[in-house]
Design an enzyme around this catalytic site. Sequence first.
Site, short mmCIF file in Angstrom:
data_model
loop_
_atom_site.label_atom_id
_atom_site.label_comp_id
_atom_site.label_asym_id
_atom_site.label_seq_id
_atom_site.Cartn_x
_atom_site.Cartn_y
_atom_site.Cartn_z
N LYS A 1 4.40 -1.53 -8.24
CA LYS A 1 5.03 -0.85 -6.88
C LYS A 1 6.57 -1.50 -7.09
O LYS A 1 7.62 -0.96 -6.96
CB LYS A 1 4.23 -1.52 -5.81
CG LYS A 1 3.16 -0.86 -5.60
CD LYS A 1 2.20 -1.54 -4.26
CE LYS A 1 0.85 -0.99 -4.11
NZ LYS A 1 -0.14 -1.76 -3.14
N GLN B 1 -2.06 -6.69 -0.37
CA GLN B 1 -2.83 -6.25 -1.50
C GLN B 1 -4.41 -6.47 -1.37
O GLN B 1 -4.78 -7.77 -1.29
CB GLN B 1 -2.33 -6.61 -2.89
CG GLN B 1 -3.02 -5.91 -4.07
CD GLN B 1 -2.93 -4.64 -4.03
OE1 GLN B 1 -1.79 -3.65 -3.83
NE2 GLN B 1 -3.84 -3.80 -4.47
N ASP C 1 1.34 0.53 4.70
CA ASP C 1 0.03 0.96 4.14
C ASP C 1 -0.69 1.84 5.35
O ASP C 1 -1.59 2.46 4.92
CB ASP C 1 -0.75 -0.12 3.86
CG ASP C 1 -0.92 -0.37 2.39
OD1 ASP C 1 -0.66 0.37 1.41
OD2 ASP C 1 -1.05 -1.57 2.13
#
Length: 291
Positions: free
Chosen positions: A52, A96, A119
Site C-alpha cells: 500500500k 490493518q 476501508d
Amino acid sequence: MVILDGKKVSNDIKDEIKQQVDKMKAKGEKVPHLAAVIVGNDGASLTYVGSKVRACERVGFESTMVRMSNTTSEIELLDKIEELNQNDDIDGFIIQLPLPPQINTQKVLMAVDPSKDVDGFHPENFGKMALDMSTFIPATPFGILELLDRYGVETKGKHTVVIGRSHIVGRPMSILMGRKGFPGNSTVTLTHSHTKNITQITSQADIIISALGVPNFLKAEMVKDDVVIIDVGITRVPDDNSPKGYIITGDVDFQNVSKKASYITPVPGGVGPMTIAMLLKNTLLAREQRM
C-alpha cells in the site's frame, strides 16, 4: 473465456489517479495522505501494508505507516486512532486486520472518523452503501464492481451467487450486486457454511463471487457453462516444489472451472491488486471531500 486481469486494470486506475494528483500539485493543492496502522508483526499484514505504501508513492500520495507492538492495549490503539482523526493533514487511514486478541476489532473500527474511513468498514458508511447513498465502498467489493464495469460484464437480470458472508466482502457484495444500476440489478443468493445443497445453487448461477478462503472449493461440476467467476479467496498452500515453500491458491479450481467460464479472475493477479487500487481511489475521494 476472458481473464479479468486485475493487475492490468489496477495499473490503469493508478495511472488515472496519478494524473489527477499531478493536476492537484500543479495547482498548488495538498495531495492526498493515507495512513495505515499495523499492530504486531503478522507477516502477511506487513507485506500488504508495504504494498500500500509503494502504491501511494507511485501515484504521488503522501503515506504514513504507524507501527505498534503486539502488546499494544486497546486504550493505546484507540488513543492513536483519535490522534489520526484529529490530524487535518491525514485524509484517510486504515487499521490493518487482524488485530491481536486483547483488542476488540469492532470497537476499534467504530472509533474511526467515518469521513476518514477509506476501508468503508464503519457502520455509518456501510449503512449509506446499503441505502445507495454516496459513501466509501469497502475496497475489495469496490474493486470487483470496477472489474465488472471495465470489462462490460452484463449483470442486469442475472443470478449472482455470493459464497461467504464476511462483513468485508460477502455481505457488502450481496447488497451491491442487487442495487439499481450497473454493475447491479441482479438477483442475489448469499450462501455460507450452513447452506444446504450448495452445488444445486451454484450450478444455477450466472455469476459466482467466492470469498470463502477454502482452496479449490469451487469445482467444475458445481458451475454451468459461460458462468462469470470472481475468486476473492487467497490462501497460502504448502508446496515443496515452490521456491517460497507455498503457492497462493484461490477458492476456485481454476484449471478446470476456467474451461466452462466466460469470464474468470486469476489468483493471484485478479481481485487482490484491485483492492489496493480502490483504497487509493477512496483516499482521493476523501481528499476531494475535505477540500
